[in-house]
Design a protein around this motif. Structure first.
Motif, PDB file in Angstrom:
ATOM      1  N   GLY A  86      13.476   1.601   6.870  1.00 31.15           N
ATOM      2  CA  GLY A  86      14.672   2.411   6.670  1.00 31.15           C
ATOM      3  C   GLY A  86      14.306   3.762   6.094  1.00 31.15           C
ATOM      4  N   PRO A  87      15.291   4.627   5.955  1.00 33.89           N
ATOM      5  CA  PRO A  87      15.026   5.960   5.414  1.00 33.89           C
ATOM      6  C   PRO A  87      14.562   5.874   3.962  1.00 33.89           C
ATOM      7  CG  PRO A  87      17.384   5.601   5.699  1.00 33.89           C
ATOM      8  CD  PRO A  87      16.694   4.406   6.267  1.00 33.89           C
ATOM      9  N   ASN A  88      13.626   6.761   3.595  1.00 34.09           N
ATOM     10  CA  ASN A  88      13.089   6.726   2.241  1.00 34.09           C
ATOM     11  C   ASN A  88      13.733   7.737   1.299  1.00 34.09           C
ATOM     12  OD1 ASN A  88      11.977   9.170   2.997  1.00 34.09           O
ATOM     13  ND2 ASN A  88       9.841   8.483   2.877  1.00 34.09           N
ATOM     14  N   GLY A  89      14.726   8.468   1.770  1.00 37.21           N
ATOM     15  CA  GLY A  89      15.427   9.412   0.913  1.00 37.21           C
ATOM     16  C   GLY A  89      14.806  10.793   0.857  1.00 37.21           C
ATOM     17  N   SER A  90      13.656  10.976   1.495  1.00 33.47           N
ATOM     18  CA  SER A  90      13.028  12.302   1.498  1.00 33.47           C
ATOM     19  C   SER A  90      12.717  12.765   2.916  1.00 33.47           C
ATOM     20  CB  SER A  90      11.769  12.302   0.635  1.00 33.47           C
ATOM     21  OG  SER A  90      10.825  11.373   1.117  1.00 33.47           O
ATOM     22  N   GLY A  91      13.517  12.287   3.861  1.00 32.24           N
ATOM     23  CA  GLY A  91      13.356  12.706   5.248  1.00 32.24           C
ATOM     24  C   GLY A  91      12.422  11.848   6.075  1.00 32.24           C
ATOM     25  N   GLY A  92      11.781  10.900   5.464  1.00 32.72           N
ATOM     26  CA  GLY A  92      10.870  10.011   6.181  1.00 32.72           C
ATOM     27  C   GLY A  92      11.390   8.588   6.188  1.00 32.72           C
ATOM     28  N   PHE A  93      10.495   7.667   6.376  1.00 28.64           N
ATOM     29  CA  PHE A  93      10.854   6.257   6.450  1.00 28.64           C
ATOM     30  C   PHE A  93       9.953   5.452   5.528  1.00 28.64           C
ATOM     31  CE2 PHE A  93      11.944   8.302  10.391  1.00 28.64           C
ATOM     32  CZ  PHE A  93      13.256   7.919  10.569  1.00 28.64           C
ATOM     33  N   GLY A  94      10.473   4.325   5.090  1.00 28.24           N
ATOM     34  CA  GLY A  94       9.714   3.433   4.236  1.00 28.24           C
ATOM     35  C   GLY A  94       9.900   1.997   4.662  1.00 28.24           C
ATOM     36  N   LEU A  95       9.083   1.145   4.108  1.00 26.70           N
ATOM     37  CA  LEU A  95       9.138  -0.281   4.404  1.00 26.70           C
ATOM     38  C   LEU A  95       9.585  -1.056   3.178  1.00 26.70           C
ATOM     39  CD1 LEU A  95       5.751  -0.756   6.316  1.00 26.70           C
ATOM     40  CD2 LEU A  95       8.036  -0.523   7.315  1.00 26.70           C
ATOM     41  N   SER A  96      10.214  -2.178   3.418  1.00 25.01           N
ATOM     42  CA  SER A  96      10.482  -3.161   2.372  1.00 25.01           C
ATOM     43  C   SER A  96       9.814  -4.459   2.807  1.00 25.01           C
ATOM     44  CB  SER A  96      11.989  -3.373   2.182  1.00 25.01           C
ATOM     45  OG  SER A  96      12.568  -3.901   3.359  1.00 25.01           O
TER      46      SER A  96
END
Length: 141
Positions: A86-96
């Motif tokens: 999902g979105p990481n809040g800084s324009g990129g993506f992150g994983l959980s």
């Protein structure tokens, strides 16, 4: 760091492409899942990461159990990895990541201590620590 093993995998075409290992054993067409607006029907990077993390963490549990003399066989350890993107809040993506480990033949407190020790041993856990929050749960049967 001295290496026990290394591998080389080539990806062509990004998320809607192909991955192949240098020995040809891994040879997959990949596609974005329907949940990300893709066609689905093929594996995707999150599934491959989940499978690798689950297998690696399971082996870390087995390795740690043997080192600590717990009577745990390979088939006594199941790890289910859930990986989200999902979105990481800084324009990129992150994983959980969530890892649910089930161990047969141990008391709950023993299993929790074993998983805690395995978390420090597993190369995937060591690689993501500080970068991806991993939720660890432990069950016994």
């Amino acid at each position: 760091m001295s290496e026990f093993y290394s591998t080389r995998v080539t990806s062509t075409g990004g998320r809607q492409g192909h991955v192949q290992s240098e020995d040809g054993i891994l040879d997959l067409h990949i596609a974005p899942p329907a949940g990300l607006g893709g066609p689905g029907g093929k594996t995707n990077p999150e599934q491959m990461f989940a499978g690798g993390f689950a297998a690696c963490f399971g082996n870390a549990v087995i390795h740690t159990a043997r080192a600590q003399k717990f009577p745990v066989k390979d088939k006594d350890v199941d790890v289910v990895a859930t990986v989200g993107i999902g979105p990481n809040g800084s324009g990129g993506f992150g994983l959980s990541v969530a890892l649910e480990t089930t161990i047969t033949g141990l008391e709950q407190a023993q299993a929790e201590a074993l998983v805690d020790a395995a978390e420090k041993t597993c190369p995937y856990s060591n690689a993501v620590r500080g970068n991806i929050d991993v939720a660890y749960t432990v069950k016994t049967r």
